[in-house]
Design an enzyme around this catalytic site. Structure first.
Site, mmCIF file in Angstrom:
data_model
loop_
_atom_site.group_PDB
_atom_site.id
_atom_site.type_symbol
_atom_site.label_atom_id
_atom_site.label_comp_id
_atom_site.label_asym_id
_atom_site.label_seq_id
_atom_site.Cartn_x
_atom_site.Cartn_y
_atom_site.Cartn_z
ATOM 1 C CB ALA A 74 10.030 -56.676 10.001
ATOM 2 C CE LYS A 97 16.711 -55.106 2.365
ATOM 3 N NZ LYS A 97 15.716 -56.150 2.056
ATOM 4 N N GLY A 103 14.252 -68.085 5.076
ATOM 5 C CA GLY A 103 13.851 -68.538 3.749
ATOM 6 C C GLY A 103 15.046 -69.075 2.984
ATOM 7 C CG ASP A 104 14.394 -71.877 -0.289
ATOM 8 O OD1 ASP A 104 13.926 -70.763 -0.595
ATOM 9 O OD2 ASP A 104 13.992 -72.950 -0.791
ATOM 10 N N PRO A 137 6.391 -68.339 -3.534
ATOM 11 C CG PRO A 137 5.199 -69.901 -4.812
ATOM 12 C CD PRO A 137 5.831 -69.696 -3.453
ATOM 13 C CB ILE A 191 4.627 -62.303 -2.512
ATOM 14 C CG1 ILE A 191 4.480 -60.931 -1.835
ATOM 15 C CG2 ILE A 191 4.999 -63.370 -1.494
ATOM 16 C CD1 ILE A 191 3.257 -60.826 -0.972
ATOM 17 C CG ASP A 218 26.576 -19.919 -9.795
ATOM 18 O OD1 ASP A 218 25.487 -19.869 -9.195
ATOM 19 O OD2 ASP A 218 27.598 -20.465 -9.321
#
Length: 435
Positions: A12, A46, A92-93, A125, A127, A206
């Protein structure tokens, strides 16, 4: 009569019509309990969500048909399902294949313990959350959102993965690079602005020869084309009375953290160790430097991380641990422990002592010398952030040198073509080049 309980697991982060369709169908079956994935659960497979758990919860609990919201702390539904014991799980599938297929199998197995059923809704489909997140990424980010992201990553992931960057191009490479390992996406969580590679990119030593203002210009250019958080290599921090201004400047741009090392005098690269003169600050002086930085910052999200050079300078483990405790007491938001040994043994030893300190803050390591160690080993030892501190610059130098020598040797560029990206690939790095 009590209505059936329907469990719906969700991230969500960005609510879209596909989510609404699933919730509408779930509401037809009974009262909906949302298992809202925590930041840590989402980050385990993710990218970190844009909104925090509390922000997402505030959205979800106000959606039509939702009776209750409970945290789901892992990708595996089993613990929550056995607590809630729903009559139905609705999903969802699209999880029948890919990284979540094993989760689906586990849900079916657990539901069978009390006769619950899995109800799968056809994928909507046109989105998806992935497409929406890509669109959001194209828009960019704000300084405050970028700045706060590092603390959220540290709270959510076993180990945060950071890679050196020295210009906008290397920033884009880090921003867009992703691989799949064991069916899970893996990418770098953020960027490291290294004083070493900033200096080398300008052909300078450096030794803090590149001033902070020049380095901040590079950061600003980098932030125009990236969204990931940045950790800034602050070297010694300069004069104590100037360090507060550096912190303010970094924070204003949206930098998430500065790492400052406990040395003084002319800065020399730490990996020289005792081969060159290097002076370590006293505990008291460096603790005051930390306090100056903390007093200067405006937000609670900016981090001042103390870098301990005791092992580099062969001052011993006891000195390193003593300094860690003192720097945490002074307000350091994290500790970086440095080593130039070729194996991680002394780093692991420090980790064991560090875990026993009264106060624990995130621990950062830079495995430049001990590069054989795996991130999983570091995480198991208690390390929270790993920085690959100079690898993109080191990758560029040998390849560019070969191309230069090839053109000189052959009097043409043909022999160097195998070492080069095609013109098409070079142009495609920046999508706008296609028009």
């Amino acid at each position: 009569m009590q209505r059936p309980i329907v469990y719906v697991g969700m991230s969500a982060d960005l609510i879209h019509p596909g989510h609404i369709n699933i919730l509408s169908r779930a509401a037809e079956l009974g009262d909906i309990t949302i298992g809202l994935l925590t930041d840590a659960a989402i980050a385990s497979y993710k990218r970190l969500p844009h909104m925090t758990y509390e922000q997402r919860k505030a959205v979800v609990e106000n959606l039509k048909g939702v009776a209750s919201v409970v945290p789901q702390r892992t990708l595996d539904y089993a613990e929550n399902l056995r607590t809630v014991r729903p009559d139905f799980v609705v999903h969802g599938d699209d999880w029948q294949t890919g990284v979540q297929r094993h989760t689906r199998e586990r849900v079916i197995e657990v539901l069978s313990e009390w006769g619950g059923k899995l109800v799968e809704i056809p994928y909507t489909p046109g989105i998806s959350s992935t497409r929406l997140h890509s669109s959001v990424k194209e828009v960019g980010t704000t300084p405050n959102v970028r700045l706060s992201r590092l603390r959220r990553l540290l709270d959510s992931k076993d180990i945060v993965r950071i890679l050196e960057v020295h210009n906008g191009l290397t920033g884009l490479i880090i921003e867009n690079s992703k691989v799949t390992v064991d069916n899970q996406a893996r990418e770098f969580d953020g960027m490291w602005s290294s004083s070493l590679t900033d200096s080398l990119a300008r052909g300078k030593p450096d030794t803090e020869a590149v001033d902070v203002s020049s380095r901040l210009q590079m950061v600003n250019e980098l932030f125009e084309v990236t969204t990931k958080p940045l950790v800034f290599d602050g070297d010694t921090g300069g004069k104590p009375e100037h360090f507060g201004f550096t912190v303010r400047s970094l924070e204003r741009l949206g930098v998430s953290a500065v790492i400052v090392e406990d040395k003084e005098g002319l800065k020399r690269n730490s990996l020289f160790g005792t081969d060159v003169p290097q002076t370590q600050s006293s505990v008291e002086d460096f603790s005051e430097r930390i306090r100056i930085g903390k007093r200067a910052q405006i937000t609670d999200d900016f981090m001042v991380i103390a870098r301990i050079e005791s092992l580099i300078l062969e001052k011993g483990m006891a000195d390193a641990v003593h300094r860690a405790e003192a720097y945490v007491d002074a307000g350091a938001d994290g500790i970086m422990i440095h080593s130039r040994q070729s194996d991680p043994a002394e780093i692991f030893e420090f980790c064991r002592y560090f875990d026993k300190l009264p106060r624990r803050v995130p621990l950062v390591v830079v495995p430049t010398s001990y590069s054989s160690v795996r991130e999983s080993e570091l995480a198991d030892a208690g390390v929270n952030m790993v920085i690959y501190a100079n690898h993109l610059m080191r990758a560029v130098y040998p390849q560019v040198t070969k191309v230069v020598q090839s053109i000189l040797q052959h009097g043409r560029a043909h022999e160097a073509e195998s070492m080069l990206a095609s013109i098409k690939d070079a142009l495609s790095i920046i999508p706008e080049n296609a028009g």
